[in-house]
Design a protein around this motif. Structure first.
Motif, mmCIF file in Angstrom:
data_model
loop_
_atom_site.group_PDB
_atom_site.id
_atom_site.type_symbol
_atom_site.label_atom_id
_atom_site.label_comp_id
_atom_site.label_asym_id
_atom_site.label_seq_id
_atom_site.Cartn_x
_atom_site.Cartn_y
_atom_site.Cartn_z
ATOM 1 N N LEU A 1 2.082 -3.614 -1.898
ATOM 2 C CA LEU A 1 2.184 -2.662 -0.801
ATOM 3 C C LEU A 1 2.832 -3.279 0.437
ATOM 4 N N THR B 1 7.154 -1.679 -1.840
ATOM 5 C CA THR B 1 7.058 -0.215 -1.835
ATOM 6 C C THR B 1 8.409 0.474 -1.983
ATOM 7 N N ARG C 1 -4.431 4.084 -2.446
ATOM 8 C CA ARG C 1 -3.648 3.191 -1.585
ATOM 9 C C ARG C 1 -2.151 3.392 -1.784
ATOM 10 N N ILE C 2 -1.754 3.817 -2.966
ATOM 11 C CA ILE C 2 -0.338 4.028 -3.251
ATOM 12 C C ILE C 2 0.144 5.382 -2.736
ATOM 13 N N GLN D 1 2.186 5.664 0.460
ATOM 14 C CA GLN D 1 3.431 4.905 0.381
ATOM 15 C C GLN D 1 4.478 5.605 -0.480
ATOM 16 N N ALA D 2 4.049 6.612 -1.248
ATOM 17 C CA ALA D 2 4.957 7.324 -2.158
ATOM 18 C C ALA D 2 5.054 8.797 -1.805
ATOM 19 N N LEU E 1 8.873 2.627 -4.949
ATOM 20 C CA LEU E 1 8.278 3.968 -5.000
ATOM 21 C C LEU E 1 9.196 5.029 -4.413
#
Length: 289
Positions: free
Chosen positions: A10, A14, A85-86, A89-90, A17
């Motif tokens: 992260l 990232t 958590r992803i 970011q996506a 993504l």
């Protein structure tokens, strides 16, 4: 690419993504990891992230095609936390998650990619897709004591049902366009499966956005993401064909000695095709012909 932790990914990875759809594969053990990753690469995911314990080896041919992230579910690195958590970011991208020994099938997947399906689904103003986890199991447990066999896989052709999903915050009234689905090995061997884990529905394909949260029961904080279709017609659904329950039942000391075979009169050999799943009613093409 190999990252030593999700935090490291992260912090510096990232950019991977930025183009979806992205598959997040969580490896609980070393069973059929290359086959799982290869299947989802072939499905058309632009990026496949493999969350794996650091001590599991991965063949070079597969490792070069995926992004490996050290992540040990056995030591408390949870799937739900990782997905949440992803998500921010996506934002804007389609994500998919599953475990090793699970294989995603969507309608007409032999000739149409996952990206094509999700483009159509997006045009129908849908931001999530319901998937059904259909249990697979080896036909011969003496030959395959962990219940996993890609060449000798069976599934249940019947025994699936749905119940209204009740809303505790609204006097236990049924939720709009939401159902709890049951069947497969979790139904046949329910005495060995905790009540909270008996459902076979999972919202595994979804469009990430800020503020969205995955919950422990495989539903989302936005209730519209948990619906099986829009208000005006039926939508696509997909299937995750999974050895995970069979594997757990044979690994658990409380159930392994009580199960000599998973085969019964409603078992059918799995031919690894979307047509078989469509014919059995285990996924729906909706308006996509």
């Amino acid at each position: 690419m190999h990252y030593l932790s999700l935090t490291e990914f992260l912090r510096s990875g990232t950019a991977e993504l930025a183009r979806g759809p992205v598959a997040l594969i969580f490896c609980e053990d070393d069973v059929e990891i290359p086959a799982t990753l290869t299947h989802h690469l072939a499905a058309g995911f632009r990026r496949v992230l493999a969350f794996m314990p650091p001590d599991i080896a991965l063949p070079d041919a597969v490792a070069q095609q995926v992004i490996r992230i050290d992540h040990d579910l056995a030591r408390g690195d949870t799937l739900t936390d990782a997905v949440n958590r992803i998500i921010p970011q996506a934002a804007g991208q389609w994500l998919y998650y599953c475990y090793n020994t699970e294989f995603l099938f969507h309608p007409f997947c032999e000739t149409r990619s996952i990206g094509e399906m999700l483009a159509f689904h997006t045009e129908e103003r849908r931001a999530a897709m319901l998937t059904f986890v259909v249990d697979l199991y080896a036909g011969d447990l003496d030959a395959q004591p962990n219940a996993v066999s890609l060449d000798d896989a069976f599934l249940d052709r019947s025994g699936y049902y749905a119940l209204a999903r009740e809303d505790a915050a609204n006097g236990w009234a049924p939720k709009d366009r939401q159902l709890d689905f049951y069947g497969g090995l979790r139904w046949r061997y329910e005495e060995h499966v905790p009540y909270a884990r008996r459902k076979i529905d999972r919202v595994s394909l979804f469009r990430a956005r800020d503020g969205l949260r995955l919950r422990e029961d495989h539903t989302f904080s936005d209730e519209e993401y948990n619906t099986y279709s829009c208000r005006w017609h039926h939508n696509l659904t997909a299937t995750i064909c999974s050895f995970r329950t069979a594997k757990a039942l044979k690994r658990n000391p409380g159930s392994t000695f009580e199960i000599q075979s998973f085969l019964w009169h409603n078992s059918e050999r799995f031919d690894w095709s979307s047509r078989q799943l469509l014919d059995l009613g285990l996924m729906e093409p909706g308006q996509w012909f």
